[in-house]
Design a protein around this motif. Structure first.
Motif, PDB file in Angstrom:
ATOM      1  N   UNK A  30     -17.347 -10.516 -10.467  1.00 13.91           N
ATOM      2  CA  UNK A  30     -16.389 -10.084  -9.118  1.00 13.91           C
ATOM      3  C   UNK A  30     -15.079 -10.593  -9.664  1.00 13.91           C
ATOM      4  N   UNK A  31     -14.947 -11.708 -10.075  1.00 16.42           N
ATOM      5  CA  UNK A  31     -13.292 -12.066 -10.373  1.00 16.42           C
ATOM      6  C   UNK A  31     -12.895 -11.167 -11.316  1.00 16.42           C
ATOM      7  N   UNK A  32     -13.583 -10.951 -12.557  1.00 21.11           N
ATOM      8  CA  UNK A  32     -13.147  -9.950 -13.559  1.00 21.11           C
ATOM      9  C   UNK A  32     -12.744  -8.860 -13.265  1.00 21.11           C
ATOM     10  N   UNK A  33     -13.781  -8.320 -12.393  1.00 25.02           N
ATOM     11  CA  UNK A  33     -13.481  -6.785 -11.625  1.00 25.02           C
ATOM     12  C   UNK A  33     -12.097  -6.744 -11.055  1.00 25.02           C
ATOM     13  N   UNK A  34     -11.920  -7.905 -10.138  1.00 21.36           N
ATOM     14  CA  UNK A  34     -10.834  -8.066  -9.168  1.00 21.36           C
ATOM     15  C   UNK A  34      -9.688  -8.090  -9.836  1.00 21.36           C
ATOM     16  N   UNK A  35      -9.445  -8.898 -11.077  1.00 17.16           N
ATOM     17  CA  UNK A  35      -8.475  -8.931 -11.989  1.00 17.16           C
ATOM     18  C   UNK A  35      -7.947  -7.683 -12.680  1.00 17.16           C
ATOM     19  N   UNK A  36      -9.178  -6.765 -13.151  1.00 19.89           N
ATOM     20  CA  UNK A  36      -8.848  -5.470 -13.508  1.00 19.89           C
ATOM     21  C   UNK A  36      -8.207  -4.642 -12.524  1.00 19.89           C
ATOM     22  N   UNK A  37      -8.497  -4.650 -11.386  1.00 17.93           N
ATOM     23  CA  UNK A  37      -7.985  -3.936 -10.233  1.00 17.93           C
ATOM     24  C   UNK A  37      -6.578  -4.303  -9.887  1.00 17.93           C
ATOM     25  N   UNK A  38      -6.345  -5.736 -10.169  1.00 17.41           N
ATOM     26  CA  UNK A  38      -4.828  -6.354  -9.908  1.00 17.41           C
ATOM     27  C   UNK A  38      -4.034  -5.687 -11.062  1.00 17.41           C
ATOM     28  N   UNK A  39      -4.380  -5.763 -12.290  1.00 14.26           N
ATOM     29  CA  UNK A  39      -3.469  -5.411 -13.465  1.00 14.26           C
ATOM     30  C   UNK A  39      -3.463  -3.780 -13.118  1.00 14.26           C
ATOM     31  N   UNK A  40      -4.142  -2.851 -12.881  1.00 16.16           N
ATOM     32  CA  UNK A  40      -3.731  -1.616 -12.651  1.00 16.16           C
ATOM     33  C   UNK A  40      -2.721  -1.492 -11.483  1.00 16.16           C
ATOM     34  N   UNK A  41      -2.868  -2.343 -10.571  1.00 16.10           N
ATOM     35  CA  UNK A  41      -1.848  -2.342  -9.270  1.00 16.10           C
ATOM     36  C   UNK A  41      -0.421  -2.868 -10.045  1.00 16.10           C
ATOM     37  N   UNK A  42      -0.595  -3.870 -10.805  1.00 15.23           N
ATOM     38  CA  UNK A  42       0.695  -4.492 -11.404  1.00 15.23           C
ATOM     39  C   UNK A  42       1.204  -3.421 -12.194  1.00 15.23           C
ATOM     40  N   UNK A  43       0.812  -2.580 -12.953  1.00 20.45           N
ATOM     41  CA  UNK A  43       1.243  -1.499 -13.634  1.00 20.45           C
ATOM     42  C   UNK A  43       1.875  -0.600 -13.209  1.00 20.45           C
ATOM     43  N   UNK A  44       1.225  -0.398 -11.784  1.00 22.69           N
ATOM     44  CA  UNK A  44       1.654   0.948 -11.046  1.00 22.69           C
ATOM     45  C   UNK A  44       2.956   0.523 -10.564  1.00 22.69           C
ATOM     46  N   UNK A  45       3.046  -0.733  -9.963  1.00 23.09           N
ATOM     47  CA  UNK A  45       4.347  -1.303  -9.332  1.00 23.09           C
ATOM     48  C   UNK A  45       5.507  -1.562 -10.305  1.00 23.09           C
ATOM     49  N   UNK A  46       5.147  -2.415 -11.435  1.00 20.71           N
ATOM     50  CA  UNK A  46       6.216  -2.789 -12.195  1.00 20.71           C
ATOM     51  C   UNK A  46       6.552  -1.697 -13.248  1.00 20.71           C
ATOM     52  N   UNK A  47       6.122  -0.686 -13.546  1.00 22.94           N
ATOM     53  CA  UNK A  47       6.319   0.352 -14.435  1.00 22.94           C
ATOM     54  C   UNK A  47       6.898   1.481 -13.828  1.00 22.94           C
ATOM     55  N   UNK A  48       8.318   1.323 -13.066  1.00 19.15           N
ATOM     56  CA  UNK A  48       8.772   2.460 -12.072  1.00 19.15           C
ATOM     57  C   UNK A  48       9.650   3.347 -13.038  1.00 19.15           C
ATOM     58  N   UNK A  49       9.963   2.971 -14.197  1.00 18.28           N
ATOM     59  CA  UNK A  49      10.848   4.020 -15.216  1.00 18.28           C
ATOM     60  C   UNK A  49      10.003   5.150 -15.566  1.00 18.28           C
ATOM     61  N   UNK A  50       8.485   5.362 -15.458  1.00 16.64           N
ATOM     62  CA  UNK A  50       7.759   6.299 -15.649  1.00 16.64           C
ATOM     63  C   UNK A  50       7.655   7.339 -14.555  1.00 16.64           C
ATOM     64  N   UNK A  51       7.712   8.614 -14.767  1.00 16.06           N
ATOM     65  CA  UNK A  51       7.515   9.341 -13.394  1.00 16.06           C
ATOM     66  C   UNK A  51       6.001   9.171 -12.837  1.00 16.06           C
ATOM     67  N   UNK A  52       5.844   9.655 -11.702  1.00 15.39           N
ATOM     68  CA  UNK A  52       4.508   9.161 -11.071  1.00 15.39           C
ATOM     69  C   UNK A  52       3.274   9.920 -11.700  1.00 15.39           C
ATOM     70  N   UNK A  53       3.272  11.221 -11.938  1.00 10.19           N
ATOM     71  CA  UNK A  53       2.325  11.719 -12.770  1.00 10.19           C
ATOM     72  C   UNK A  53       1.740  11.215 -14.232  1.00 10.19           C
ATOM     73  N   UNK A  54       2.943  10.806 -14.818  1.00  8.98           N
ATOM     74  CA  UNK A  54       2.580  10.142 -16.126  1.00  8.98           C
ATOM     75  C   UNK A  54       1.936   8.587 -15.824  1.00  8.98           C
ATOM     76  N   UNK A  55       2.601   8.075 -14.863  1.00  6.36           N
ATOM     77  CA  UNK A  55       2.077   6.698 -14.415  1.00  6.36           C
ATOM     78  C   UNK A  55       0.476   6.787 -13.856  1.00  6.36           C
ATOM     79  N   UNK A  56       0.087   7.881 -13.079  1.00  7.21           N
ATOM     80  CA  UNK A  56      -1.038   8.170 -12.685  1.00  7.21           C
ATOM     81  C   UNK A  56      -2.032   8.166 -13.873  1.00  7.21           C
TER      82      UNK A  56
END
Length: 108
Positions: A30-56
């Motif tokens: 459960x902890x590992x799965x939550x960390x992976x979800x947090x990692x995806x969220x982190x990438x989504x929030x902190x890579x703002x230079x990429x347009x939304x389609x490419x980021x998705x």
């Protein structure tokens, strides 16, 4: 592919008393799965230079790259436990047929 390694390690199966196969409960899973979800969220929030389609698409690829190997490894582990279950059932049937029913009734 490396993201699926922790999930693969902590995903196991067991045969319980009711003769069904269940997933073993693991808090580290459960902890590992939550960390992976947090990692995806982190990438989504902190890579703002990429347009939304490419980021998705990037997040989708990351998700697919750890889900598919993890599910394939889980299937292989499940098949291994399933073979053990079949062998266990086969050995129970063989020992049951070694002692005739009438013999058991006579001595009980």
């Amino acid at each position: 592919m490396g993201l699926s390694l922790p999930l693969t390690i902590w995903s196991d199966y067991e045969i319980r008393d009711d003769n069904f196969i269940y997933t073993k409960k693991s808090p580290t899973f459960i902890i590992t799965f939550a960390l992976m979800i947090a990692l995806c969220y982190y990438f989504q929030q902190h890579i703002a230079t990429i347009d939304s389609g490419t980021l998705s698409m990037l997040i989708f690829l990351i998700t697919i790259c750890y889900l598919i190997p993890w599910r394939i490894a889980c299937y292989i582990k499940f098949k291994r436990v399933f073979k053990q279950k079949i062998q266990l059932e086969g050995s129970k049937k063989k020992t049951h047929h070694l002692i005739p029913h009438e013999f058991v009734l006579f001595f009980t």
